[in-house]
Design a protein around this motif. Structure first.
Motif, PDB file in Angstrom:
ATOM      1  N   ALA A  62      -5.330  14.318  -9.636  1.00  0.00           N
ATOM      2  CA  ALA A  62      -5.111  15.753  -9.436  1.00  0.00           C
ATOM      3  C   ALA A  62      -5.735  16.206  -8.115  1.00  0.00           C
ATOM      4  O   ALA A  62      -5.156  17.020  -7.388  1.00  0.00           O
ATOM      5  CB  ALA A  62      -5.698  16.529 -10.609  1.00  0.00           C
ATOM      6  N   MET A  63      -6.890  15.657  -7.814  1.00  0.00           N
ATOM      7  CA  MET A  63      -7.560  16.025  -6.567  1.00  0.00           C
ATOM      8  C   MET A  63      -6.708  15.605  -5.366  1.00  0.00           C
ATOM      9  O   MET A  63      -6.510  16.388  -4.437  1.00  0.00           O
ATOM     10  CB  MET A  63      -8.919  15.322  -6.544  1.00  0.00           C
ATOM     11  N   PHE A  64      -6.164  14.400  -5.415  1.00  0.00           N
ATOM     12  CA  PHE A  64      -5.321  13.945  -4.300  1.00  0.00           C
ATOM     13  C   PHE A  64      -4.054  14.786  -4.196  1.00  0.00           C
ATOM     14  O   PHE A  64      -3.615  15.144  -3.107  1.00  0.00           O
ATOM     15  CB  PHE A  64      -4.958  12.463  -4.464  1.00  0.00           C
ATOM     16  N   LEU A  65      -3.472  15.132  -5.346  1.00  0.00           N
ATOM     17  CA  LEU A  65      -2.230  15.917  -5.315  1.00  0.00           C
ATOM     18  C   LEU A  65      -2.482  17.353  -4.859  1.00  0.00           C
ATOM     19  O   LEU A  65      -1.554  18.062  -4.491  1.00  0.00           O
ATOM     20  CB  LEU A  65      -1.546  15.893  -6.688  1.00  0.00           C
ATOM     21  N   ASP A  66      -3.722  17.745  -4.896  1.00  0.00           N
ATOM     22  CA  ASP A  66      -4.107  19.073  -4.442  1.00  0.00           C
ATOM     23  C   ASP A  66      -4.039  19.185  -2.922  1.00  0.00           C
ATOM     24  O   ASP A  66      -4.024  20.283  -2.383  1.00  0.00           O
ATOM     25  CB  ASP A  66      -5.547  19.327  -4.894  1.00  0.00           C
ATOM     26  N   ASP A  67      -4.066  18.035  -2.266  1.00  0.00           N
ATOM     27  CA  ASP A  67      -4.021  18.037  -0.805  1.00  0.00           C
ATOM     28  C   ASP A  67      -2.838  17.174  -0.362  1.00  0.00           C
ATOM     29  O   ASP A  67      -2.988  16.046   0.086  1.00  0.00           O
ATOM     30  CB  ASP A  67      -5.353  17.488  -0.255  1.00  0.00           C
ATOM     31  N   LYS A  68      -1.643  17.750  -0.500  1.00  0.00           N
ATOM     32  CA  LYS A  68      -0.424  16.990  -0.212  1.00  0.00           C
ATOM     33  C   LYS A  68      -0.360  16.571   1.257  1.00  0.00           C
ATOM     34  O   LYS A  68       0.163  15.506   1.587  1.00  0.00           O
ATOM     35  CB  LYS A  68       0.808  17.815  -0.583  1.00  0.00           C
ATOM     36  N   ALA A  69      -0.909  17.438   2.122  1.00  0.00           N
ATOM     37  CA  ALA A  69      -0.860  17.114   3.551  1.00  0.00           C
ATOM     38  C   ALA A  69      -1.598  15.805   3.824  1.00  0.00           C
ATOM     39  O   ALA A  69      -1.164  14.990   4.648  1.00  0.00           O
ATOM     40  CB  ALA A  69      -1.470  18.253   4.369  1.00  0.00           C
ATOM     41  N   GLN A  70      -2.672  15.587   3.098  1.00  0.00           N
ATOM     42  CA  GLN A  70      -3.426  14.347   3.298  1.00  0.00           C
ATOM     43  C   GLN A  70      -2.608  13.140   2.808  1.00  0.00           C
ATOM     44  O   GLN A  70      -2.579  12.090   3.449  1.00  0.00           O
ATOM     45  CB  GLN A  70      -4.762  14.410   2.551  1.00  0.00           C
ATOM     46  N   LEU A  71      -1.913  13.298   1.681  1.00  0.00           N
ATOM     47  CA  LEU A  71      -1.080  12.203   1.165  1.00  0.00           C
ATOM     48  C   LEU A  71       0.029  11.868   2.156  1.00  0.00           C
ATOM     49  O   LEU A  71       0.326  10.699   2.407  1.00  0.00           O
ATOM     50  CB  LEU A  71      -0.475  12.591  -0.188  1.00  0.00           C
ATOM     51  N   VAL A  72       0.634  12.926   2.715  1.00  0.00           N
ATOM     52  CA  VAL A  72       1.705  12.708   3.689  1.00  0.00           C
ATOM     53  C   VAL A  72       1.142  11.974   4.906  1.00  0.00           C
ATOM     54  O   VAL A  72       1.772  11.043   5.433  1.00  0.00           O
ATOM     55  CB  VAL A  72       2.344  14.053   4.102  1.00  0.00           C
ATOM     56  N   GLU A  73      -0.042  12.359   5.316  1.00  0.00           N
ATOM     57  CA  GLU A  73      -0.668  11.738   6.480  1.00  0.00           C
ATOM     58  C   GLU A  73      -0.917  10.231   6.230  1.00  0.00           C
ATOM     59  O   GLU A  73      -0.687   9.407   7.115  1.00  0.00           O
ATOM     60  CB  GLU A  73      -1.981  12.473   6.803  1.00  0.00           C
ATOM     61  N   ILE A  74      -1.360   9.916   5.040  1.00  0.00           N
ATOM     62  CA  ILE A  74      -1.604   8.509   4.695  1.00  0.00           C
ATOM     63  C   ILE A  74      -0.310   7.701   4.785  1.00  0.00           C
ATOM     64  O   ILE A  74      -0.254   6.619   5.363  1.00  0.00           O
ATOM     65  CB  ILE A  74      -2.236   8.410   3.285  1.00  0.00           C
ATOM     66  N   LEU A  75       0.756   8.279   4.214  1.00  0.00           N
ATOM     67  CA  LEU A  75       2.062   7.599   4.256  1.00  0.00           C
ATOM     68  C   LEU A  75       2.576   7.461   5.691  1.00  0.00           C
ATOM     69  O   LEU A  75       3.195   6.465   6.053  1.00  0.00           O
ATOM     70  CB  LEU A  75       3.090   8.409   3.469  1.00  0.00           C
ATOM     71  N   LYS A  76       2.323   8.495   6.463  1.00  0.00           N
ATOM     72  CA  LYS A  76       2.807   8.526   7.832  1.00  0.00           C
ATOM     73  C   LYS A  76       2.119   7.432   8.655  1.00  0.00           C
ATOM     74  O   LYS A  76       2.768   6.676   9.373  1.00  0.00           O
ATOM     75  CB  LYS A  76       2.469   9.901   8.421  1.00  0.00           C
ATOM     76  N   GLN A  77       0.822   7.358   8.494  1.00  0.00           N
ATOM     77  CA  GLN A  77       0.082   6.346   9.249  1.00  0.00           C
ATOM     78  C   GLN A  77       0.454   4.940   8.797  1.00  0.00           C
ATOM     79  O   GLN A  77       0.632   4.039   9.621  1.00  0.00           O
ATOM     80  CB  GLN A  77      -1.421   6.571   9.090  1.00  0.00           C
ATOM     81  N   GLY A  78       0.592   4.764   7.489  1.00  0.00           N
ATOM     82  CA  GLY A  78       0.974   3.442   6.969  1.00  0.00           C
ATOM     83  C   GLY A  78       2.371   3.071   7.440  1.00  0.00           C
ATOM     84  O   GLY A  78       2.647   1.905   7.754  1.00  0.00           O
ATOM     85  N   SER A  79       3.268   4.043   7.497  1.00  0.00           N
ATOM     86  CA  SER A  79       4.641   3.767   7.923  1.00  0.00           C
ATOM     87  C   SER A  79       4.670   3.430   9.409  1.00  0.00           C
ATOM     88  O   SER A  79       5.439   2.563   9.845  1.00  0.00           O
ATOM     89  CB  SER A  79       5.542   4.969   7.629  1.00  0.00           C
ATOM     90  N   GLN A  80       3.837   4.107  10.181  1.00  0.00           N
ATOM     91  CA  GLN A  80       3.754   3.827  11.616  1.00  0.00           C
ATOM     92  C   GLN A  80       3.283   2.390  11.847  1.00  0.00           C
ATOM     93  O   GLN A  80       3.879   1.634  12.615  1.00  0.00           O
ATOM     94  CB  GLN A  80       2.804   4.832  12.288  1.00  0.00           C
ATOM     95  N   ARG A  81       2.232   2.025  11.121  1.00  0.00           N
ATOM     96  CA  ARG A  81       1.722   0.653  11.223  1.00  0.00           C
ATOM     97  C   ARG A  81       2.829  -0.339  10.833  1.00  0.00           C
ATOM     98  O   ARG A  81       2.998  -1.387  11.457  1.00  0.00           O
ATOM     99  CB  ARG A  81       0.550   0.485  10.247  1.00  0.00           C
ATOM    100  N   SER A  82       3.598   0.011   9.805  1.00  0.00           N
ATOM    101  CA  SER A  82       4.641  -0.894   9.314  1.00  0.00           C
ATOM    102  C   SER A  82       5.792  -0.998  10.306  1.00  0.00           C
ATOM    103  O   SER A  82       6.424  -2.049  10.434  1.00  0.00           O
ATOM    104  CB  SER A  82       5.163  -0.399   7.966  1.00  0.00           C
ATOM    105  N   ARG A  83       6.071   0.082  10.998  1.00  0.00           N
ATOM    106  CA  ARG A  83       7.124   0.013  12.031  1.00  0.00           C
ATOM    107  C   ARG A  83       6.755  -1.019  13.072  1.00  0.00           C
ATOM    108  O   ARG A  83       7.582  -1.823  13.501  1.00  0.00           O
ATOM    109  CB  ARG A  83       7.262   1.358  12.741  1.00  0.00           C
ATOM    110  N   GLU A  84       5.497  -0.970  13.475  1.00  0.00           N
ATOM    111  CA  GLU A  84       5.053  -1.917  14.498  1.00  0.00           C
ATOM    112  C   GLU A  84       5.167  -3.348  13.985  1.00  0.00           C
ATOM    113  O   GLU A  84       5.626  -4.236  14.693  1.00  0.00           O
ATOM    114  CB  GLU A  84       3.606  -1.598  14.916  1.00  0.00           C
TER     115      GLU A  84
END
Ligand code: TRP
Length: 340
Positions: free
Chosen positions: A300-322
């Motif tokens: 619930a705490m993580f879902l309370d900060d969706k922007a942070q979850l999106v950021e995690i996915l974004k960074q992981g996806s960027q790393r994966s693109r490389e």
């Protein structure tokens, strides 16, 4: 296929989940705990497979889109660390879709139709009369996921073994065409935990069948799920001897209760007669409540900060693109398509 695990060596691990629902206790014992353990020793990527989720949900895409962040919150809540593990979103790693196109030329329709998992799913999803092309070909896309990262170890359930076989077939074809080892073969890592049955004892736990206990289940939901659990239908009176085998309450106690000696005592008592289902269910409920409370709270705490979850996915996806760009380049090279 070799399923042995070499923990000495750092391996590239790729695994994933279709983002079609929140994760449940079956995922917890079958894969999540294993991933938490693997992340400290290996180079692990977890793919939130949104594109694969669409292959059977294109007419109800919100089932996928609305669950992406839920799944990420589930990962974090059980202890997957986004620094040690790369968490990426499949649709944001375009090399995976491109690889799928190239590999598609190497696999026959007949071969896809013979894939036992796909075959079962076609039946269970009622696709017999009209199979979406994307669904039939998802094993190819999964091969792209795995090879795109040069993964050598793929933790999966046994239902996914045909996907790994298909992957290795593609690997051998590409390497043969290229005349050298361009892609790496992978092997499965099967969990040694027995598959957790559904609360009704009829099926495997399923995101869609309402017979699962989600990691984010409320206290009330946990209580209701345990109360309705399948036990021994012939155990009518408390004083009667009861059966432990196939009694889901005991299966869950085996999976989750930390005091094994106490569970053994309960089993003996139940077999002998005199122990009621109400009591065994209370023990299980307390154990699950205690285990899931901190997970639910973190989730619930993580879902309370969706922007942070999106950021995690974004960074992981960027790393994966490389990571995946080079594999795509090499595969295009096999077909002579690297003009510029
Ligand atoms: N097919 C997997 C599932 O049903 C999800 C998945 C997609 C996957 N790509 C993968 C698993 C690559 C392992 C490796 O949940």
């Amino acid at each position: 296929m070799d399923t042995t695990q070499n923990t000495q060596q750092r391996e590239v691990i790729l695994t994933g989940d279709r983002a079609t629902g929140p994760l449940h206790l079956g995922h917890y014992v079958g894969s999540l705990q294993q991933r938490v353990a693997l992340q400290t020793q290996h180079d692990q990527t977890i793919l939130v497979a949104d594109m694969q989720g669409l292959t059977d949900n294109a007419h109800n895409p919100s089932k996928v889109s609305s669950n992406i962040l839920n799944v990420v919150a589930d990962y974090l809540a059980v202890g997957i660390d986004p620094i040690q593990t790369t968490i990426c979103l499949q649709s944001q790693v375009p090399a995976l879709a491109e690889l799928t196109m190239y590999y598609s030329n190497l696999v026959s329709i007949a071969r896809l139709e013979r894939n036992p998992t796909v075959k079962n799913e076609i039946q269970s999803k009622g696709f017999e009369r009209s199979i979406p092309a994307g669904f039939l070909t998802y094993p190819i896309s999964q091969a792209a996921d795995i090879t795109g990262f040069h993964a050598t170890l793929v933790p999966v359930g046994d239902d996914q073994l045909p996907m790994l076989e298909q992957t290795n077939k593609i690997v051998r074809k590409i390497n043969h065409l290229g005349g050298k080892a361009i892609l790496k073969e992978c092997r499965p890592l099967l969990s040694d935990a027995p598959r957790l049955p559904s609360t009704d004892g009829k099926n495997k736990m399923s995101k869609s069948m309402g017979n699962a206990i989600n990691l984010g289940a409320t206290g009330k939901e946990i209580r209701a799920a345990v109360k309705s659990m399948y036990t021994d239908p012939n155990h009518l009176r408390i004083e009667d001897p009861g059966k432990v085998e196939g009694n889901i309450v005991f299966t869950y106690l085996d999976a989750f209760h930390t005091d094994k000696a106490y569970v053994a005592e309960l089993k003996a008592y139940y077999r002998h007669g005199g122990l009621g289902d109400g009591t065994t269910k209370n023990v299980l409920e307390e154990c699950l409540q205690e285990m899931l409370r901190p997970i639910r709270e973190k989730r619930a705490m993580f879902l309370d900060d969706k922007a942070q979850l999106v950021e995690i996915l974004k960074q992981g996806s960027q790393r994966s693109r490389e990571k995946t760009e080079q594999v795509l380049f090499d595969v295009k090279g096999v077909f002579g398509l690297n003009l510029f």
